[in-house]
Design an enzyme around this catalytic site. Structure first.
Site, short mmCIF file in Angstrom:
data_model
loop_
_atom_site.label_atom_id
_atom_site.label_comp_id
_atom_site.label_asym_id
_atom_site.label_seq_id
_atom_site.Cartn_x
_atom_site.Cartn_y
_atom_site.Cartn_z
N TYR A 51 4.05 6.38 10.17
CA TYR A 51 3.18 5.24 9.86
C TYR A 51 3.95 4.14 9.13
O TYR A 51 3.81 2.96 9.45
CB TYR A 51 1.99 5.71 9.01
N PRO A 75 -3.86 0.04 18.88
CA PRO A 75 -3.67 -0.42 17.50
C PRO A 75 -3.87 0.68 16.44
O PRO A 75 -3.64 0.45 15.27
CB PRO A 75 -4.72 -1.51 17.35
N TYR A 95 -9.11 5.42 8.11
CA TYR A 95 -9.22 5.74 9.54
C TYR A 95 -10.20 6.90 9.65
O TYR A 95 -9.96 7.97 9.09
CB TYR A 95 -7.88 6.19 10.11
N HIS A 149 0.84 -1.21 0.00
CA HIS A 149 0.00 0.00 0.00
C HIS A 149 0.87 1.25 0.00
O HIS A 149 1.76 1.37 0.82
CB HIS A 149 -0.92 0.02 1.23
C1 PHB Z 1 -5.98 -4.55 10.92
O1 PHB Z 1 -6.01 -4.77 9.69
O2 PHB Z 1 -6.36 -5.39 11.76
C2 PHB Z 1 -5.47 -3.20 11.41
C3 PHB Z 1 -4.96 -2.31 10.48
C4 PHB Z 1 -4.49 -1.07 10.92
C5 PHB Z 1 -4.56 -0.75 12.27
C6 PHB Z 1 -5.09 -1.66 13.19
C7 PHB Z 1 -5.56 -2.89 12.76
O3 PHB Z 1 -4.12 0.47 12.70
#
Ligand code: PHB
Ligand code: APR
Length: 389
Positions: free
Chosen positions: A384, A292, A200, A72
């Site tokens: 990131y 996360p 997000y 990505h």
């Molecule tokens: C996921 O794909 O589970 C995932 C992706 C990005 C994140 C957290 C979880 O910031």
């Protein structure tokens, strides 16, 4: 039994460390509390920093990731029903790999088996001893019999609830923690992903995230109050709430279906210092937990492994002790930067229970600043995709 490095924990950190050390001719034994099937059943995040991609390739476990993973070049953020893209390629000339942690763990177990790596699962009562001496050892119970492993070093790769961190004296250990007043309700569904890249979403009803595992397996999350339970969320209720929080044009074409996995996870930031005490090293979740939101959990475990692997390789090959002695200092420098980024993403994107209208406007202005400022987007992008090791 004797080995050079006794590794407690057969998750990603322990497996990757064992694989790298074995390829460098350094003996290890992994002691894992659970059965392998249990370890492999865990559903975890799916974004790999490019440093992690390179480490997995270096460990000889990158083939399936390269074949099945998705590279990505950016990610979307959204607020007030509008999204904008953070273009990693243009901003920092780096990318991320979308490939499930469960698959990484599978690949690591397969590689360990192929090299004849020693993994003792269902090891109970694992206990490190004499960590502050020159001849540490670890005892454990297997099928009711006590065993002892003498070693040079112990790597505590046993996660947040493991035994290793607890063996560091209270007079030495310092912990730093922030518990967030909400959780993430996650759904895995055999549906087409909402978009080509992750989304997000900040929304006054709460955070949402659209992710994926492959073109027919999607992963979604919505922020929920801490007192919510999975049972109170039907699939339909989940999809309805997700559609409210993501950009309308995405919601209108969202492919929904039955959840194949549904769970709620709490969010916390946690760091333990030091990450080395005597002959014990703390690695991965044993030393730190990140919310996360920044997709850093697995990636921080991998950078810890990098620092420890390099230190142990220099110790055994050249008698150099600096890498081993400075492991904690070097690992923590990166841990805290990733902890800050994960805290910042979480604070910017979630709705806090005591949040005022002013706070919501500040969040929206933070996102508006990101949309309008290349410098702000570059700062987000470099964190990131992963800061350098
Ligand atoms: C996921 O794909 O589970 C995932 C992706 C990005 C994140 C957290 C979880 O910031
Ligand atoms: N003895 C032996 N093994 C143990 C013990 C113990 N006392 N306690 C825990 N373990 C095992 C767990 O069963 C688990 O398999 O240690 C392993 C730790 O693995 P993880 O928790 O996955 O931690 P880590 O390898 O550091 O990987 C970090 O995994 O949990 C996710 O979000 C986290 O993505 C991050 C990554």
């Amino acid at each position: 039994m004797r080995t050079q490095v006794c590794i407690i924990g057969g998750g990603p950190a322990g497996l990757l460390l064992s694989q790298l050390l074995h390829r460098a001719g350094i003996d290890t034994v992994i002691l894992e509390r659970r059965a392998r099937d249990y370890v492999l059943s865990r559903i975890r995040a799916g974004v790999l920093e490019w440093g992690t991609v390179e480490m997995l390739r270096k460990a000889g476990v990158g083939a399936r990731m390269d074949a099945e993973g998705y590279v990505h070049g950016g990610v979307y953020l959204s607020a007030q029903n509008r999204g904008f893209r953070i273009d990693f390629d243009a901003l920092v000339n780096k990318r991320v790999m979308v490939y499930g942690q469960t698959e990484v763990t599978h690949d690591l177990y397969d590689a360990r088996d192929a090299m004849g790596g020693v993994i003792i699962d269902e090891a109970e009562g694992v206990t490190p001893h004499d960590l502050d001496a020159d001849a540490p050892y670890v005892t454990y119970l297997k099928d009711g019999t006590e065993h002892r492993i003498d070693c040079d070093f112990v790597a505590g790769c046993d996660g947040f609830h493991g035994v290793s961190r607890q063996t560091i004296p209270d007079s030495v250990l310092r912990t730093y923690e922030r518990v967030y007043p909400f959780g993430w309700l996650g759904v895995l569904s055999e549906t087409r992903p909402a978009d080509d890249e992750l989304i997000y979403a900040n929304h006054e009803r709460g955070f949402a995230l659209c992710s994926m595992r492959n073109m027919n397996l999607s992963r979604y999350y919505i922020q929920v109050p801490l007192d919510h339970e999975v049972a109170q969320w039907s699939d339909d209720a989940f999809w309805d709430e997700l559609r409210r929080r993501i950009p309308q044009d995405v919601a209108e074409t969202l492919d929904t279906g039955p959840s194949v996995e549904k769970s709620i996870a709490p969010l916390r930031s946690f760091v333990a210092e030091p990450m080395k005490w005597g002959r014990l090293f703390l690695v991965g979740d044993a030393a730190h937990i990140v919310p996360p939101t920044g997709a850093k959990g697995l990636n921080l475990a991998v950078s810890d492994v990098h620092y420890l692997y390099e230190g142990l390789k220099a110790h055994y090959a050249d008698g150099e002790s600096e890498g081993v002695e400075r492991y904690s200092e070097r690992a923590l420098a990166r841990v805290w930067k990733s902890t800050r980024f994960s805290w910042w993403m979480t604070t910017m994107l979630h709705r806090f229970p005591d949040q005022s209208a002013f706070d919501q406007r500040i969040q929206e202005s933070e996102l508006a600043y990101l949309e309008s400022s290349e410098a702000a987007r570059r700062a987000l992008a470099e964190n990131y995709v992963g800061l350098p090791y």
